[in-house]
Each structure stands twice: as structure tokens, then as C-alpha cells.
Design a protein around this motif. Structure first.
Motif, mmCIF file in Angstrom:
data_model
loop_
_atom_site.group_PDB
_atom_site.id
_atom_site.type_symbol
_atom_site.label_atom_id
_atom_site.label_comp_id
_atom_site.label_asym_id
_atom_site.label_seq_id
_atom_site.Cartn_x
_atom_site.Cartn_y
_atom_site.Cartn_z
ATOM 1 N N CYS A 1 0.835 -1.208 0.000
ATOM 2 C CA CYS A 1 0.000 0.000 0.000
ATOM 3 C C CYS A 1 0.868 1.256 0.000
ATOM 4 O O CYS A 1 0.590 2.213 -0.728
ATOM 5 C CB CYS A 1 -0.919 -0.002 1.221
ATOM 6 N N ILE A 2 1.928 1.247 0.815
ATOM 7 C CA ILE A 2 2.842 2.391 0.854
ATOM 8 C C ILE A 2 3.506 2.581 -0.509
ATOM 9 O O ILE A 2 3.621 3.708 -1.014
ATOM 10 C CB ILE A 2 3.914 2.208 1.942
ATOM 11 N N LEU A 3 3.932 1.474 -1.116
ATOM 12 C CA LEU A 3 4.573 1.551 -2.433
ATOM 13 C C LEU A 3 3.604 2.084 -3.485
ATOM 14 O O LEU A 3 3.996 2.863 -4.361
ATOM 15 C CB LEU A 3 5.095 0.175 -2.846
ATOM 16 N N GLN A 4 2.328 1.668 -3.410
ATOM 17 C CA GLN A 4 1.333 2.153 -4.359
ATOM 18 C C GLN A 4 1.155 3.664 -4.247
ATOM 19 O O GLN A 4 0.997 4.362 -5.247
ATOM 20 C CB GLN A 4 -0.007 1.457 -4.122
ATOM 21 N N LEU A 5 1.195 4.167 -3.025
ATOM 22 C CA LEU A 5 1.096 5.620 -2.828
ATOM 23 C C LEU A 5 2.303 6.327 -3.434
ATOM 24 O O LEU A 5 2.170 7.377 -4.074
ATOM 25 C CB LEU A 5 1.000 5.946 -1.336
ATOM 26 N N PHE A 6 3.488 5.744 -3.267
ATOM 27 C CA PHE A 6 4.712 6.358 -3.790
ATOM 28 C C PHE A 6 4.733 6.375 -5.312
ATOM 29 O O PHE A 6 5.281 7.298 -5.915
ATOM 30 C CB PHE A 6 5.947 5.636 -3.250
ATOM 31 N N THR A 7 4.148 5.348 -5.934
ATOM 32 C CA THR A 7 4.179 5.278 -7.402
ATOM 33 C C THR A 7 3.352 6.394 -8.036
ATOM 34 O O THR A 7 3.516 6.681 -9.232
ATOM 35 C CB THR A 7 3.649 3.925 -7.910
ATOM 36 N N MET A 8 2.464 7.004 -7.263
ATOM 37 C CA MET A 8 1.641 8.083 -7.798
ATOM 38 C C MET A 8 2.343 9.432 -7.753
ATOM 39 O O MET A 8 1.844 10.418 -8.284
ATOM 40 C CB MET A 8 0.317 8.153 -7.022
ATOM 41 N N ILE A 9 3.514 9.478 -7.107
ATOM 42 C CA ILE A 9 4.316 10.694 -7.098
ATOM 43 C C ILE A 9 5.165 10.698 -8.371
ATOM 44 O O ILE A 9 5.898 9.736 -8.623
ATOM 45 C CB ILE A 9 5.220 10.754 -5.853
ATOM 46 N N PRO A 10 5.075 11.738 -9.197
ATOM 47 C CA PRO A 10 5.739 11.707 -10.519
ATOM 48 C C PRO A 10 7.253 11.925 -10.463
ATOM 49 O O PRO A 10 7.776 12.852 -11.062
ATOM 50 C CB PRO A 10 5.042 12.852 -11.263
ATOM 51 N N VAL A 11 7.953 11.064 -9.717
ATOM 52 C CA VAL A 11 9.418 11.186 -9.651
ATOM 53 C C VAL A 11 10.109 9.884 -10.031
ATOM 54 O O VAL A 11 11.332 9.791 -9.945
ATOM 55 C CB VAL A 11 9.876 11.614 -8.232
ATOM 56 N N SER A 12 9.332 8.885 -10.445
ATOM 57 C CA SER A 12 9.923 7.578 -10.707
ATOM 58 C C SER A 12 10.195 7.378 -12.191
ATOM 59 O O SER A 12 9.494 7.913 -13.054
ATOM 60 C CB SER A 12 9.007 6.454 -10.200
ATOM 61 N N VAL A 13 11.232 6.614 -12.486
ATOM 62 C CA VAL A 13 11.563 6.193 -13.853
ATOM 63 C C VAL A 13 11.869 4.698 -13.807
ATOM 64 O O VAL A 13 12.091 4.118 -12.744
ATOM 65 C CB VAL A 13 12.782 6.959 -14.413
ATOM 66 N N PHE A 14 11.836 4.079 -15.000
ATOM 67 C CA PHE A 14 12.191 2.655 -15.121
ATOM 68 C C PHE A 14 11.322 1.767 -14.219
ATOM 69 O O PHE A 14 11.806 0.833 -13.584
ATOM 70 C CB PHE A 14 13.671 2.420 -14.813
ATOM 71 N N GLY A 15 10.032 2.093 -14.135
ATOM 72 C CA GLY A 15 9.136 1.266 -13.337
ATOM 73 C C GLY A 15 9.366 1.371 -11.845
ATOM 74 O O GLY A 15 9.170 0.399 -11.111
ATOM 75 N N GLY A 16 9.747 2.563 -11.378
ATOM 76 C CA GLY A 16 9.975 2.754 -9.943
ATOM 77 C C GLY A 16 11.290 2.194 -9.451
ATOM 78 O O GLY A 16 11.465 1.977 -8.247
ATOM 79 N N LEU A 17 12.213 1.956 -10.367
ATOM 80 C CA LEU A 17 13.515 1.407 -10.003
ATOM 81 C C LEU A 17 14.208 2.311 -8.975
ATOM 82 O O LEU A 17 14.311 3.513 -9.164
ATOM 83 C CB LEU A 17 14.390 1.258 -11.241
ATOM 84 N N GLY A 18 14.699 1.720 -7.919
ATOM 85 C CA GLY A 18 15.378 2.483 -6.870
ATOM 86 C C GLY A 18 14.424 2.856 -5.758
ATOM 87 O O GLY A 18 14.632 2.490 -4.588
ATOM 88 N N ILE A 19 13.332 3.555 -6.106
ATOM 89 C CA ILE A 19 12.353 3.963 -5.090
ATOM 90 C C ILE A 19 11.705 2.738 -4.450
ATOM 91 O O ILE A 19 11.586 2.650 -3.223
ATOM 92 C CB ILE A 19 11.281 4.875 -5.720
ATOM 93 N N THR A 20 11.291 1.786 -5.281
ATOM 94 C CA THR A 20 10.657 0.567 -4.765
ATOM 95 C C THR A 20 11.611 -0.211 -3.872
ATOM 96 O O THR A 20 11.238 -0.650 -2.770
ATOM 97 C CB THR A 20 10.197 -0.324 -5.937
ATOM 98 N N GLU A 21 12.852 -0.379 -4.325
ATOM 99 C CA GLU A 21 13.811 -1.202 -3.575
ATOM 100 C C GLU A 21 14.188 -0.562 -2.238
ATOM 101 O O GLU A 21 14.191 -1.232 -1.196
ATOM 102 C CB GLU A 21 15.070 -1.425 -4.422
ATOM 103 N N VAL A 22 14.492 0.729 -2.250
ATOM 104 C CA VAL A 22 14.932 1.392 -1.017
ATOM 105 C C VAL A 22 13.772 1.483 -0.014
ATOM 106 O O VAL A 22 13.950 1.234 1.190
ATOM 107 C CB VAL A 22 15.499 2.794 -1.316
ATOM 108 N N THR A 23 12.574 1.813 -0.502
ATOM 109 C CA THR A 23 11.405 1.877 0.381
ATOM 110 C C THR A 23 11.095 0.514 0.979
ATOM 111 O O THR A 23 10.829 0.391 2.178
ATOM 112 C CB THR A 23 10.179 2.408 -0.389
ATOM 113 N N SER A 24 11.129 -0.526 0.144
ATOM 114 C CA SER A 24 10.878 -1.885 0.626
ATOM 115 C C SER A 24 11.934 -2.317 1.633
ATOM 116 O O SER A 24 11.612 -2.950 2.655
ATOM 117 C CB SER A 24 10.847 -2.869 -0.548
ATOM 118 N N LEU A 25 13.178 -1.976 1.348
ATOM 119 C CA LEU A 25 14.276 -2.333 2.245
ATOM 120 C C LEU A 25 14.052 -1.730 3.628
ATOM 121 O O LEU A 25 14.216 -2.407 4.655
ATOM 122 C CB LEU A 25 15.604 -1.852 1.661
#
Length: 331
Positions: free
Chosen positions: A258-282
């Protein structure tokens, strides 16, 4: 003074640099020696189920747009082709490029005005945000005692999004007054110099011109389909993480998703959320008790699976071009 094109190029470049920095940080946690053992963790049944669920999500995403644009008499298979292309561009390049291709192709292939397709995109995204917001409230309530460090952040985001929906429903019922005010503010602040805000203005104007009965039908339909779509998305996340035997309960995966889904709506991601998804999940999974070394390897596997799944779906594009498109009459 920078032109709109130069501003767009600089902004996309900053997003790429940001993603590279996050990936570099994430890789510092990865033990490369354990990558060889990654595939020993894979559960083939879960892996196949992950691909199947993602395919269903793609079909449902196309169905959502086709239903909202149903009065335009759009063809489902052609909309599906546009969605597959949009997903590919968004996941391998940038979300903004994917959106641009979506708007352009709907106009070229289905003769849908950019204002109309832009409005459809905005309403569906608001529906997605509403669904994720509801699921986040439920997951946060069930995990409240285990995420003590995040209480302030969770409350801030949930209240902020809730206030946003108060404004949305106000705009829904009294949309002409609200939209006129919103457009005036954007013109005064000169935000319409940027293509994104110009698209927002066009979408709002199209929204204001629609009959009230049509607005209610579209919003109800969009929000209902978004609830189904995001529910299946959460199931997909649970199954995909369990494909690599992530040592955590399903509720924790739902909360992080759910947190990741909220982050994906912020227009700062490229390459399918590469980096943001991994660091947030970590950060979040470590907070929930998952060992960081083991987790980092699993996230590498998940990212590979995500890209492979998207590549498999790209196969629809040549199939459509060769066997389906010739049979569809031109509008």
C-alpha cells in the motif's frame, strides 16, 4: 529563461540521477555472493501465478479505460494494445513518456480527444488513490502496534489524502465553481507553462462541461473498478514476494505494498519505480523484522521477475499488429 522542453529534459534527467543514486545505495546492501543461490528460493507455482496475475491486471486496466470511454465506442483489443505499449514505456523509460503515448495513441487510433482521454486518466488515478487509501487505513490499523516508528508519517499521509478527497467530492458536486477557481489559480501562478498543468486544465474544463448524470456514472464506475484492480494488485504483490519465500506474513506485505502504491503516484519515478521501490521496501520490511541481507537478494529477484513479466506482455504488440489490427475497421 528555460523553455518548457528544456525544463522537461532537466526534470527527467534529475529523475534518472535520483534513481541511479537510490540503486547505488540499494546495491550496497546486496551480497553478490548470494545471488547465485537466489533461484534456489524460487517457487515455480508462485512465479507462474505472478505472471498470470500481472496479465490479468493488464487486461483489467484496459477494460477500465474502455468502460470509461465507452460512449466513444472504443475497441477493447485496440485499447489493450495501447495499454501494453504505455506500460512498456512507463516501466522501461518514464511514466510521463508512457502517459504521452497513451494520450497520443488514443487520439490517433480511436479518435478520442486529448482532453477526454486526459480526463479519463485523471479520474482513474483518483480512483486508484481512493482504493489504496482505504486499503492503507485497514492495513495500518491491523499493524499499528508493529509500526510504532511510522505512526506520525502514516497519520500525516492518511489525513493529507483524506483532505484531498474532501476537495475532490466538493469539486464533484460543485465542480464548475471549484474548477473555475482551480484554473484561475494555475493561470495566476503561471503553472500552465508546463505541459502537465496544461493537461490538468484541459481535463478540468472537460470535466466541467460534462452533464451531472454522466459525471456520477463515470466516477462510480471508475472508483468501483479501481477497488477491484488494486485488490488484485495487492494479491499480486503477496504472491510475487512469496515466489522468493520472503520470510514475513501476508499482512506485512499488504502494508508495504500500500505504501509503495502511494509512492508510485508521485511523478518522480523512472524505469518502473527502479530504486524507489527497492529502497522503500528495504526500509519498511527491515522495520518489520526481515533481515536486510536476505531481503536485498529477494528484491533483486523480484525486480528481475517484474521486468521479465513486462517483456512477455510486450509480445502482444506484434501479435496485435500482425493478426488483430488488419481485421479491425478504421474509425
Amino acid at each position: 529563461m528555460l523553455s518548457n522542453r528544456k525544463i522537461s529534459v532537466v526534470w527527467n534527467l534529475l529523475k534518472v540521477i535520483f534513481a541511479i543514486a537510490l540503486v547505488w545505495y540499494f546495491l550496497s546492501w546486496v551480497d553478490l555472493g548470494e545471488l547465485y543461490d537466489l533461484w534456489e528460493r524460487v517457487r515455480i507455482t508462485h512465479l507462474l501465478a505472478t505472471i498470470a496475475l500481472y496479465s490479468i491486471l493488464t487486461l483489467l486496466k484496459a477494460y477500465r479505460y474502455q468502460q470509461i470511454l465507452i460512449e466513444q465506442k472504443t475497441r477493447y483489443l485496440r485499447v489493450l494494445n495501447i495499454i501494453v505499449l504505455q506500460n512498456s514505456i512507463s516501466n522501461f523509460l518514464a511514466n510521463s513518456a508512457g502517459l504521452a503515448s497513451f494520450l497520443a495513441l488514443l487520439h490517433i487510433e480511436e479518435n478520442v480527444k486529448v482532453r477526454k482521454s486526459g480526463l479519463t486518466f485523471v479520474i482513474i488515478k483518483i480512483g486508484d488513490l481512493f482504493a489504496v487509501w482505504l486499503f492503507s487505513i485497514v492495513c495500518s490499523f491491523l499493524l499499528w502496534n508493529r509500526v510504532g516508528e511510522l505512526h506520525s508519517a502514516i497519520l500525516f499521509f492518511l489525513v493529507l489524502v483524506g483532505i484531498g478527497f474532501v476537495f475532490f467530492f466538493f469539486a464533484w458536486f460543485w465542480r464548475r465553481v471549484f474548477i473555475s477557481l482551480a484554473n484561475r489559480v494555475m493561470f495566476l501562478l503561471k503553472l500552465t507553462r508546463f505541459s502537465f498543468f496544461r493537461q490538468v486544465v484541459d481535463a478540468l474544463e472537460a470535466f466541467a462541461e460534462m452533464p451531472q448524470s454522466m459525471v456520477f456514472t463515470i466516477v462510480y464506475k471508475a472508483f468501483g473498478l479501481s477497488l477491484i484492480y488494486n485488490f488484485i494488485t495487492l494479491i499480486w504483490m503477496v504472491v510475487s514476494m512469496n515466489a522468493f519465500q520472503l520470510p514475513v506474513d501476508a499482512l506485512s506485505i499488504l502494508f508495504v505494498s500500500c505504501i509503495l502504491q502511494l509512492f508510485t503516484m508521485i511523478p518522480v519515478s523512472v524505469f518502473g519505480g527502479l530504486g524507489i521501490t527497492e529502497v522503500t521496501s528495504l526500509y519498511l520490511y527491515t522495520l518489520l523484522g526481515v533481515p536486510s541481507t536476505e531481503l536485498s537478494i529477494i528484491l533483486v529477484g523480484w525486480r528481475i521477475l517484474y521486468y521479465v513479466t513486462n517483456l512477455l506482455l510486450v509480445l502482444y504488440l506484434p501479435i496485435y499488429a500482425l493478426f488483430i489490427e488488419p481485421k479491425i475497421p478504421s474509425k
